[in-house]
Enzyme design. Structure first.
Site, mmCIF file in Angstrom:
data_model
loop_
_atom_site.group_PDB
_atom_site.id
_atom_site.type_symbol
_atom_site.label_atom_id
_atom_site.label_comp_id
_atom_site.label_asym_id
_atom_site.label_seq_id
_atom_site.Cartn_x
_atom_site.Cartn_y
_atom_site.Cartn_z
ATOM 1 N N CYS A 204 28.800 23.994 -19.028
ATOM 2 C CA CYS A 204 28.897 25.460 -18.871
ATOM 3 C C CYS A 204 27.549 26.182 -18.888
ATOM 4 O O CYS A 204 27.133 26.735 -17.880
ATOM 5 C CB CYS A 204 29.794 26.018 -19.962
ATOM 6 S SG CYS A 204 31.482 25.416 -19.843
HETATM 7 N N1 LIG Z 1 34.009 21.815 -20.762
HETATM 8 C C1 LIG Z 1 34.068 23.033 -21.215
HETATM 9 O O1 LIG Z 1 33.777 23.254 -22.385
HETATM 10 C C2 LIG Z 1 34.512 24.189 -20.336
HETATM 11 C C3 LIG Z 1 34.797 25.411 -20.942
HETATM 12 C C4 LIG Z 1 35.219 26.478 -20.153
HETATM 13 C C5 LIG Z 1 35.302 26.325 -18.781
HETATM 14 N N2 LIG Z 1 34.991 25.138 -18.195
HETATM 15 C C6 LIG Z 1 35.125 25.047 -16.729
HETATM 16 O O2 LIG Z 1 36.347 24.383 -16.436
HETATM 17 C C7 LIG Z 1 36.217 23.561 -15.263
HETATM 18 C C8 LIG Z 1 36.557 22.134 -15.618
HETATM 19 O O3 LIG Z 1 35.639 21.676 -16.596
HETATM 20 P P1 LIG Z 1 35.917 20.392 -17.488
HETATM 21 O O4 LIG Z 1 34.902 20.416 -18.565
HETATM 22 O O5 LIG Z 1 37.362 20.300 -17.841
HETATM 23 O O6 LIG Z 1 35.556 19.248 -16.438
HETATM 24 P P2 LIG Z 1 35.926 17.700 -16.551
HETATM 25 O O7 LIG Z 1 34.973 16.983 -15.688
HETATM 26 O O8 LIG Z 1 36.072 17.317 -17.982
HETATM 27 O O9 LIG Z 1 37.396 17.627 -15.915
HETATM 28 C C9 LIG Z 1 37.669 17.897 -14.586
HETATM 29 C C10 LIG Z 1 38.660 16.853 -14.108
HETATM 30 O O10 LIG Z 1 39.042 17.182 -12.761
HETATM 31 C C11 LIG Z 1 39.240 15.974 -12.064
HETATM 32 N N3 LIG Z 1 39.214 16.267 -10.633
HETATM 33 C C12 LIG Z 1 38.160 16.409 -9.797
HETATM 34 N N4 LIG Z 1 38.595 16.722 -8.557
HETATM 35 C C13 LIG Z 1 39.936 16.773 -8.615
HETATM 36 C C14 LIG Z 1 40.957 17.052 -7.661
HETATM 37 N N5 LIG Z 1 40.653 17.356 -6.401
HETATM 38 N N6 LIG Z 1 42.228 16.997 -8.056
HETATM 39 C C15 LIG Z 1 42.544 16.695 -9.344
HETATM 40 N N7 LIG Z 1 41.636 16.425 -10.295
HETATM 41 C C16 LIG Z 1 40.349 16.480 -9.930
HETATM 42 C C17 LIG Z 1 38.120 15.069 -12.572
HETATM 43 O O11 LIG Z 1 38.409 13.714 -12.364
HETATM 44 C C18 LIG Z 1 38.084 15.448 -14.063
HETATM 45 O O12 LIG Z 1 38.913 14.599 -14.838
HETATM 46 C C19 LIG Z 1 34.788 23.770 -14.803
HETATM 47 O O13 LIG Z 1 34.787 24.789 -13.854
HETATM 48 C C20 LIG Z 1 34.062 24.225 -16.052
HETATM 49 O O14 LIG Z 1 32.925 24.999 -15.768
HETATM 50 C C21 LIG Z 1 34.619 24.070 -18.949
#
Ligand SMILES: NC(=O)c1ccc[n+]([C@@H]2O[C@H](COP(=O)([O-])OP(=O)(O)OC[C@H]3O[C@@H](n4cnc5c(N)ncnc54)[C@H](O)[C@@H]3O)[C@@H](O)[C@H]2O)c1
Length: 464
Positions: A283
């Site tokens: 983030c």
């Molecule tokens: N990690 C955090 O603390 C956090 C907090 C708030 C917001 N976010 C936002 O949330 C979003 C996700 O972040 P995250 O940390 O969960 O990422 P992550 O990498 O942990 O998880 C994302 C998942 O999506 C999957 N993926 C990718 N393409 C895909 C598709 N086409 N169909 C289905 N699955 C697919 C990946 O394999 C992965 O498991 C990002 O935009 C991030 O900026 C993250």
């Protein structure tokens, strides 16, 4: 505020509203990572049937075996929800055609040129275009630039001849999950939602209301998108400011940690931030770049964001200088010295190494000829130069073999007394050793240049 007649007349709205109320709405979550998996658990615990789609086979296999890979989610919770048929993990993206509510939680990284990589969201939009049925609610949760919901989702679906707010419903609701935070979880963190129309907003509120204590509604998806970027840019800039203050204090021979402690005693108008080796995670290093990229399209250049990025990105270089300085005081060159890094994860008590500044410190030390190892109780290995580098054991006899121990991530589980007693030199980027030993000449803190003291007293300390 709402036009009640419109609510009553819209059959798609009424059908979905009733399904949500009766917990009969079938929910589909794209992306089962740090954001998607806790959300899937929250909704399935409430009795909804939640299908989770992830393109990563390994993750889905683990989930199907009732195994968690997210530190805040227990395996027993996953197993329970799978056994109750409330949670169905799959890699089959065509299940989208059965969904009433689709929540998108896929990654939003940066490309090599630091521009937003929208390919993950775009691939879900391609599926939506193929399979969306009337009456579906779509919610985007991935962090992204203001305008994404309208430009990348609404525009594409509208081109199919669907009318937003009538044939389908669309919202943006940013996720605020803070991995490793045991006080604030999804349920007790207020949820911001921006709907494209009042009906869209109303449906999303009903979904999240079932398991989140407080909902904060805003007038448009764009406001919701921008609010998330404001939150994370605020953190990035404040961390950069305190990092710069640390560099200034270092130069001026003042202890930044003592300064922060004193300033924090002010009960109003001050918020405490601490310096460190840089910023990490999915983030804080990325989100402000989404905002500055989009702003450039409006001929607006955000100086704050760029400066913060520059300062934070330079911190690993400063840490490496500090290590070089510490070794120099002990009469050793960095080249061929053995350095032990403690903490590869980007923050305490989590296993996430994405964008972690420890990776950069490790690589810089390696390139300068140091022999580098690491220990992290939560990270078994990470990949560097196409190889897996494994965590070494943190035993007293092992710690003694290193010329310098570098504390980068202050995991609570560490035995700091053992580390202090057995390290030849310590570079402390989190000020954790102060509690055990004040003015110890073998400890070099960031934000406090005390070289002369270290130099004059180190020999005696080593001989003790
Ligand atoms: N990690 C955090 O603390 C956090 C907090 C708030 C917001 N976010 C936002 O949330 C979003 C996700 O972040 P995250 O940390 O969960 O990422 P992550 O990498 O942990 O998880 C994302 C998942 O999506 C999957 N993926 C990718 N393409 C895909 C598709 N086409 N169909 C289905 N699955 C697919 C990946 O394999 C992965 O498991 C990002 O935009 C991030 O900026 C993250």
């Amino acid at each position: 505020m709402y036009d009640n007649k419109k609510f009553i007349e819209n059959v798609n709205y009424i059908n979905l509203h009733n399904k949500i109320k009766r917990k009969e709405a079938r929910i589909l979550i794209f992306g089962l990572g740090y954001v998607g998996l806790p959300l899937a658990m929250g909704l399935s615990e409430e009795g909804y049937e939640v299908t989770g789609v992830d393109v990563n086979n390994e993750k889905v296999s683990k989930l199907l075996n009732g195994e968690s890979y997210i530190i805040d989610i227990s395996s027993s919770k996953i197993k329970k929800n799978i056994d109750n048929h409330n949670f169905i993990p799959t890699t089959d993206t065509t299940v989208i055609k059965n969904a009433d509510v689709i929540i998108i939680c896929v990654p939003t990284p940066l490309k090599k040129n630091q521009e937003p990589d929208m390919s993950y969201i775009e691939s879900v939009v391609d599926l939506l275009k193929q399979y969306i049925k009337k009456g579906t609610l779509i919610i985007l949760e991935s962090t992204t630039y203001p305008g994404t919901t309208e430009e990348l989702i609404q525009k594409e679906i509208d081109q199919l001849g669907y009318v937003v707010g009538e044939d389908y419903f669309l919202c943006f609701s940013p996720e605020r999950v803070d991995p490793g935070n045991t006080n604030f979880r999804i349920e007790n963190t207020p949820k911001v939602i921006g709907g494209t129309t009042p009906l869209c907003l109303d449906l999303a509120c009903h979904i999240y209301n079932t398991f989140i204590n407080k909902i904060v509604t805003v007038s448009t998806p764009k406001v919701a998108e921008m609010s998330k970027l404001l939150e994370n840019t605020f953190r990035s800039i404040n961390i950069a400011f305190i990092n710069e203050m640390a560099l200034m204090c270092d130069r001026m021979g003042v202890d930044i940690w003592e300064v922060i402690k004193a300033a924090s005693s002010k009960p109003f108008g001050f918020m405490t931030f601490y310096p460190g080796p840089g910023i990490g995670g999915h983030c804080i290093p990325l989100d402000p770049m989404y905002l500055s990229w989009k702003a450039k399209g409006y001929n607006f250049y955000s100086k704050f964001i760029e400066i913060a990025q520059e300062i934070n990105k330079n911190m690993p270089y400063y840490v490496v200088n500090k290590i070089t300085e510490a070794l120099n005081v002990a009469g050793k060159p960095l080249k061929s010295s053995k350095v032990l890094i403690l903490g590869m994860a980007y923050k305490p008590d989590v296993d996430d190494v994405r964008e972690s500044p420890s990776l950069e410190v490790f690589e810089l030390l390696h390139r300068k000829g140091a022999i580098v190892d690491f220990n992290d109780p939560y990270v078994n290995y990470f990949e560097i130069f196409q190889n897996k580098k494994y965590s070494v054991k943190l035993l007293s006899e092992n710690i003694k073999t290193y010329d310098c121990t570098v504390l980068l991530t202050a995991h609570k589980i560490y035995d700091y007394k053992l580390i202090l007693e057995n390290s030849s030199l310590i570079v402390d980027t989190r000020n954790v050793f102060e509690e055990f030993s004040k003015s110890n000449p073998k400890i070099f803190k960031i934000g406090n240049s005390n070289q002369e003291f270290n130099f004059n007293n180190l020999k005696n300390a080593i001989n003790q």
